[in-house]
Design an enzyme around this catalytic site. Structure first.
Site, PDB file in Angstrom:
ATOM      1  N   ASP A  81       0.808  -1.222   0.000  1.00 49.86           N
ATOM      2  CA  ASP A  81       0.000   0.000   0.000  1.00 49.86           C
ATOM      3  C   ASP A  81       0.842   1.272   0.000  1.00 49.86           C
ATOM      4  O   ASP A  81       2.060   1.232   0.197  1.00 49.86           O
ATOM      5  CB  ASP A  81      -0.959  -0.005   1.207  1.00 49.86           C
ATOM      6  CG  ASP A  81      -0.284  -0.388   2.518  1.00 49.86           C
ATOM      7  OD1 ASP A  81       0.960  -0.332   2.590  1.00 49.86           O
ATOM      8  OD2 ASP A  81      -0.992  -0.750   3.461  1.00 49.86           O
ATOM      9  N   ASN A 150      -7.380  -2.414  14.072  1.00 48.29           N
ATOM     10  CA  ASN A 150      -8.796  -2.594  13.712  1.00 48.29           C
ATOM     11  C   ASN A 150      -8.985  -3.792  12.785  1.00 48.29           C
ATOM     12  O   ASN A 150     -10.058  -4.007  12.246  1.00 48.29           O
ATOM     13  CB  ASN A 150      -9.361  -1.317  13.062  1.00 48.29           C
ATOM     14  CG  ASN A 150      -8.708  -1.011  11.718  1.00 48.29           C
ATOM     15  OD1 ASN A 150      -7.813  -1.731  11.271  1.00 48.29           O
ATOM     16  ND2 ASN A 150      -9.143   0.049  11.071  1.00 48.29           N
ATOM     17  N   HIS A 152      -7.238  -4.318   9.957  1.00 49.61           N
ATOM     18  CA  HIS A 152      -6.952  -4.116   8.535  1.00 49.61           C
ATOM     19  C   HIS A 152      -5.707  -4.887   8.105  1.00 49.61           C
ATOM     20  O   HIS A 152      -4.799  -5.124   8.893  1.00 49.61           O
ATOM     21  CB  HIS A 152      -6.898  -2.628   8.135  1.00 49.61           C
ATOM     22  CG  HIS A 152      -5.730  -1.839   8.587  1.00 49.61           C
ATOM     23  ND1 HIS A 152      -5.806  -0.486   8.865  1.00 49.61           N
ATOM     24  CD2 HIS A 152      -4.434  -2.171   8.795  1.00 49.61           C
ATOM     25  CE1 HIS A 152      -4.611  -0.045   9.209  1.00 49.61           C
ATOM     26  NE2 HIS A 152      -3.776  -1.036   9.169  1.00 49.61           N
ATOM     27  N   GLU A 157      -9.691  -1.578   5.012  1.00 51.88           N
ATOM     28  CA  GLU A 157     -10.334  -1.222   6.273  1.00 51.88           C
ATOM     29  C   GLU A 157     -11.570  -2.099   6.507  1.00 51.88           C
ATOM     30  O   GLU A 157     -12.084  -2.726   5.564  1.00 51.88           O
ATOM     31  CB  GLU A 157     -10.740   0.259   6.217  1.00 51.88           C
ATOM     32  CG  GLU A 157      -9.558   1.223   6.072  1.00 51.88           C
ATOM     33  CD  GLU A 157      -8.739   1.393   7.348  1.00 51.88           C
ATOM     34  OE1 GLU A 157      -8.661   0.466   8.169  1.00 51.88           O
ATOM     35  OE2 GLU A 157      -8.150   2.483   7.513  1.00 51.88           O
TER      36      GLU A 157
HETATM   37  C1  GLP Z   1      -0.295   0.205   8.639  1.00 61.07           C
HETATM   38  C2  GLP Z   1      -0.080  -0.496   7.279  1.00 61.07           C
HETATM   39  C3  GLP Z   1      -0.291  -1.959   7.401  1.00 61.07           C
HETATM   40  C4  GLP Z   1       0.411  -2.439   8.656  1.00 61.07           C
HETATM   41  C5  GLP Z   1      -0.348  -1.944   9.853  1.00 61.07           C
HETATM   42  C6  GLP Z   1       0.325  -2.228  11.197  1.00 61.07           C
HETATM   43  O1  GLP Z   1      -1.243   1.176   8.617  1.00 61.07           O
HETATM   44  N1  GLP Z   1      -0.862  -0.010   6.214  1.00 61.07           N
HETATM   45  O2  GLP Z   1       0.194  -2.626   6.235  1.00 61.07           O
HETATM   46  O3  GLP Z   1       0.430  -3.834   8.702  1.00 61.07           O
HETATM   47  O4  GLP Z   1      -0.725  -0.611   9.717  1.00 61.07           O
HETATM   48  O5  GLP Z   1       1.350  -1.343  11.459  1.00 61.07           O
HETATM   49  P1  GLP Z   1       2.354  -1.510  12.677  1.00 61.07           P
HETATM   50  O6  GLP Z   1       3.276  -2.589  12.318  1.00 61.07           O
HETATM   51  O7  GLP Z   1       3.035  -0.173  12.786  1.00 61.07           O
HETATM   52  O8  GLP Z   1       1.533  -1.851  13.871  1.00 61.07           O
END
Ligand code: GLP
Length: 255
Positions: A81, A150, A152, A157
């Protein structure tokens, strides 16, 4: 005295789960999965994730890939993403995250390191281009995934259809709350381009990594609830190719 196991393997409602005592062992095994894939198939397509979870992973991969006798020179990578509206050079873009933490440190041909272009004038067209490129190159061999609090995956989302392909998404209030900290005083983007839930689940193999107590509740929900759109990560339960790699903290609510 018997040596304590470095990891235990179990199945939670049919999904393979590995729980590690030390996160360093977790990231080592996660990286070895990548090295084995590249040794078997040097031109593999690797799906990559961002977020705080993956920083130690990239550190390990970039420092050990040569010792592991692997090369990225023929590989393609596809990131999950990117924020819409950020130039690639923006310090907050996932492109910059990837360049800083991985692409500049490995022997990948930079033109094979794919991240959706969030600065595109036509993000929808960019999303379709990205999806087409993934299929044109034969799909993802090995996909790494984090998980948002959440539920995702990528930026899919809650509410995203399980049949979705790469698309433009409006970020949820909880994601904006969670990720705003990375933008300091600057305003964070409200939308993103993300691989879809179907794109992700079409990978030959998927490794989900979650560490820390803050992920315990969503990990439990994702693994134990019925697959449903409210929790995008629950789509992975229908997929026999998925392994969750957890530390003791993120696994603490699993029986
Ligand atoms: C982000 C990314 C995700 C990631 C998630 C967790 O927003 N878009 O691909 O897996 O949130 O992030 P973190 O590893 O900082 O908890």
């Amino acid at each position: 005295m018997a040596r304590l196991q470095r990891k235990r393997e179990c199945h939670v409602h049919g999904t393979r789960v590995l729980v590690y005592k030390n996160t360093s062992d977790l990231f080592k095994d996660a990286a070895n999965e990548l090295f084995e894939t590249l040794r078997r198939k040097p031109d593999a397509n690797i799906g990559l994730a961002t977020g705080a979870t993956f920083l130690p992973f990239y550190k390990y991969v970039s420092s050990k890939y040569k010792i592991a006798r692997t090369s990225f020179s023929k590989a393609n990578t596809f990131n999950l993403d990117e924020y819409v509206g950020l130039e690639r050079s923006d310090m907050h873009s996932y492109f910059t995250y990837m360049r800083t933490n991985l692409f500049s440190k490995i022997d990948i041909d930079q033109k094979n390191a794919n991240v959706p272009d969030g600065s595109s004038k036509d993000p929808k067209a960019e999303a379709s281009r990205y999806e087409s490129k993934i299929s044109r190159l034969g799909g993802i061999d090995l996909q790494y995934l984090g998980i948002g609090q959440n539920g995702h995956i990528g930026f899919n989302e809650p509410g995203t259809p399980f049949g979705s392909k790469t698309h433009v998404v409006r970020l949820s209030a909880s994601t904006i709350r969670q990720n705003s900290k990375y933008f300091g005083n600057g305003k964070m983007p409200r939308s993103a381009i993300t691989m879809g839930i179907k794109t992700i689940n079409s990978a030959n193999k998927i490794v989900v990594i979650a560490v820390g107590k803050a992920k315990a509740s969503i990990v439990k929900k994702a693994l134990t609830c019925k697959p449903n759109k409210k929790i995008p990560a629950s789509s992975l339960k229908r997929n026999a190719n998925v392994t969750f790699m957890l530390d003791n903290k993120s696994a603490s609510l699993l029986k």
